[in-house]
Design a protein around this motif. Structure first.
Motif, PDB file in Angstrom:
ATOM      1  N   UNK A   1       0.818  -1.272  -0.040  1.00 26.35           N
ATOM      2  CA  UNK A   1       0.047   0.113   0.161  1.00 26.35           C
ATOM      3  C   UNK A   1       0.886   1.298  -0.023  1.00 26.35           C
ATOM      4  N   UNK A   2       0.409   2.264  -0.948  1.00 28.52           N
ATOM      5  CA  UNK A   2       1.235   3.550  -0.938  1.00 28.52           C
ATOM      6  C   UNK A   2       0.014   4.458  -0.935  1.00 28.52           C
ATOM      7  N   UNK A   3      -0.026   5.433   0.072  1.00 28.45           N
ATOM      8  CA  UNK A   3      -1.183   6.428  -0.171  1.00 28.45           C
ATOM      9  C   UNK A   3      -0.598   7.748   0.559  1.00 28.45           C
ATOM     10  N   UNK A   4      -1.278   8.669   0.003  1.00 29.97           N
ATOM     11  CA  UNK A   4      -1.384  10.057   0.731  1.00 29.97           C
ATOM     12  C   UNK A   4      -2.400  10.111   1.640  1.00 29.97           C
ATOM     13  N   UNK A   5      -2.246  10.429   3.024  1.00 31.79           N
ATOM     14  CA  UNK A   5      -3.405  10.645   3.771  1.00 31.79           C
ATOM     15  C   UNK A   5      -3.055  11.485   4.962  1.00 31.79           C
ATOM     16  N   UNK A   6      -4.291  12.118   5.599  1.00 28.31           N
ATOM     17  CA  UNK A   6      -4.260  12.762   6.846  1.00 28.31           C
ATOM     18  C   UNK A   6      -4.669  11.886   8.009  1.00 28.31           C
TER      19      UNK A   6
ATOM     20  N   UNK B   1      -7.961   9.093   3.372  1.00 25.82           N
ATOM     21  CA  UNK B   1      -7.089   8.810   2.314  1.00 25.82           C
ATOM     22  C   UNK B   1      -7.539   9.960   1.124  1.00 25.82           C
ATOM     23  N   UNK B   2      -6.239  10.564   0.902  1.00 22.85           N
ATOM     24  CA  UNK B   2      -6.492  11.497  -0.224  1.00 22.85           C
ATOM     25  C   UNK B   2      -6.009  10.800  -1.491  1.00 22.85           C
ATOM     26  N   UNK B   3      -5.127  10.063  -1.673  1.00 29.14           N
ATOM     27  CA  UNK B   3      -4.961   9.439  -3.087  1.00 29.14           C
ATOM     28  C   UNK B   3      -4.210   8.043  -2.555  1.00 29.14           C
ATOM     29  N   UNK B   4      -4.300   7.206  -3.676  1.00 34.66           N
ATOM     30  CA  UNK B   4      -3.892   5.946  -3.546  1.00 34.66           C
ATOM     31  C   UNK B   4      -2.723   5.606  -4.728  1.00 34.66           C
ATOM     32  N   UNK B   5      -1.730   5.468  -4.445  1.00 35.92           N
ATOM     33  CA  UNK B   5      -0.474   5.201  -5.513  1.00 35.92           C
ATOM     34  C   UNK B   5      -0.127   3.736  -5.862  1.00 35.92           C
ATOM     35  N   UNK B   6      -0.649   2.901  -4.816  1.00 36.59           N
ATOM     36  CA  UNK B   6      -0.310   1.574  -5.038  1.00 36.59           C
ATOM     37  C   UNK B   6      -1.049   0.740  -4.028  1.00 36.59           C
TER      38      UNK B   6
ATOM     39  N   UNK C   1       7.432  10.602  -9.389  1.00 37.03           N
ATOM     40  CA  UNK C   1       7.869   9.308  -9.095  1.00 37.03           C
ATOM     41  C   UNK C   1       6.766   8.241  -8.568  1.00 37.03           C
ATOM     42  N   UNK C   2       6.093   8.926  -7.678  1.00 36.94           N
ATOM     43  CA  UNK C   2       4.723   8.106  -6.874  1.00 36.94           C
ATOM     44  C   UNK C   2       3.632   8.229  -8.005  1.00 36.94           C
TER      45      UNK C   2
ATOM     46  N   UNK D   1       0.425  12.981   5.010  1.00 34.91           N
ATOM     47  CA  UNK D   1       1.836  11.908   4.923  1.00 34.91           C
ATOM     48  C   UNK D   1       1.602  11.054   3.628  1.00 34.91           C
ATOM     49  N   UNK D   2       2.914  10.856   3.171  1.00 26.12           N
ATOM     50  CA  UNK D   2       2.935   9.713   2.538  1.00 26.12           C
ATOM     51  C   UNK D   2       3.283   8.523   3.297  1.00 26.12           C
ATOM     52  N   UNK D   3       2.435   7.634   3.123  1.00 25.28           N
ATOM     53  CA  UNK D   3       2.560   6.373   3.905  1.00 25.28           C
ATOM     54  C   UNK D   3       2.517   5.181   3.284  1.00 25.28           C
ATOM     55  N   UNK D   4       3.605   4.404   3.500  1.00 28.77           N
ATOM     56  CA  UNK D   4       3.812   2.986   2.857  1.00 28.77           C
ATOM     57  C   UNK D   4       3.722   1.859   3.754  1.00 28.77           C
ATOM     58  N   UNK D   5       3.129   0.748   3.299  1.00 28.62           N
ATOM     59  CA  UNK D   5       2.999  -0.324   4.293  1.00 28.62           C
ATOM     60  C   UNK D   5       2.462  -1.682   3.602  1.00 28.62           C
TER      61      UNK D   5
END
Length: 211
Positions: A40-45, A66-71, A134-135, A102-106
C-alpha cells in the motif's frame, strides 16, 4: 510461529528476530524501493488514533483520511486504518493527528495495513517534485530494476537491470540527491538507468555513478 511474530516477519522480511530486544534499526532505502516493495502507498491525513491491545506491547491504530492511493488498489482500494507498533523500539511510528498530509507505505496482513519506521513515512510537504512525480508514474516503471547501494568507491553494476545508488558516499547523508531527484527506469532494451523525475526516459542516457 505466533500471529504477532508472523507479522514481524512479513514487515521486515528475513531479518534476525534478535532485533526484538534492541532498539529499532533500519537500512536506508531509495524511495522507489520502498514504493515497489510495499503493498500500500497512499497520501493521507491522520484524523484520529487509538491504542489497541493487540500483541504483547500494544498496537496504535491511526484513523486516516485517504487523499490518494498510488499503489495497492487490488489489495485494498480504500484505507481507513493504519496499524503500527505502539513502541518505537519495535519500529512503531508516531504520526500527528489533524496536522500534516503524509506519504505512507505499508504491508497488508490479515486485512489490515501495517507500517513502521522501516517503511517509508514522510510528510507530504517534505517530498521533492521528482519524488511526487515518481509516485504518480516513474517508480512504477522501475519495479523490475534493482537499486544497488554503493558504500565504497569504485562500484559497478553486475547486471543490466541495476542502478548504482551513491547517496551513502555523500557527506550530506541520507536522503541524498539521487533519492530526492532520480528514479531508476527500465528501458526497452532491458537496461535500467537513472532519470530525473520530470525528464522523459532517454535510452541514450548512461547509468552513471553520479547522474
Amino acid at each position: 510461529m505466533s500471529r504477532w511474530l508472523s507479522l514481524v516477519v512479513l514487515l521486515l522480511g528475513s531479518w534476525d528476530l534478535g532485533w526484538l530486544v534492541d532498539a529499532c534499526t533500519c537500512s536506508p532505502s531509495h524511495p522507489q524501493e520502498a514504493f515497489c516493495n510495499s503493498d500500500i502507498v497512499i497520501r493521507a491525513r491522520v484524523v484520529g488514533k487509538k491504542l489497541m491491545k493487540d500483541g504483547p506491547f500494544g498496537t496504535m491504530r491511526y484513523t486516516v483520511k485517504q487523499m490518494k492511493m498510488y499503489r495497492g488498489f487490488s489489495k485494498m482500494p480504500h484505507v481507513q486504518y493504519i496499524y503500527t507498533e505502539a513502541s518505537e523500539s519495535l519500529c512503531g511510528v508516531k504520526l500527528e493527528v489533524n496536522k500534516y498530509h503524509y506519504l505512507i507505505t505499508g504491508r497488508v496482513f490479515e486485512g489490515k495495513v501495517y507500517t513502521g519506521l522501516c517503511n517509508l513515512i514522510e510528510k507530504w510537504d517534505h517530498l521533492t517534485l521528482p519524488q511526487r512525480k515518481g509516485l504518480n508514474y516513474r517508480y512504477h516503471l522501475g519495479c523490475s530494476c534493482k537499486i544497488k547501494p554503493c558504500y565504497y568507491r569504485p562500484c559497478f553494476e553486475s547486471a543490466k537491470n541495476e542502478c548504482i545508488w551513491v547517496d551513502a558516499l555523500s557527506t550530506f547523508g541520507y536522503p541524498g540527491y539521487q533519492s530526492k531527484n532520480y528514479a531508476c527506469i527500465k528501458q526497452k532494451e532491458g537496461h535500467c538507468s537513472w532519470h530525473r523525475g520530470w525528464v522523459p526516459p532517454d535510452k541514450t542516457m548512461i547509468n552513471a555513478m553520479d547522474p
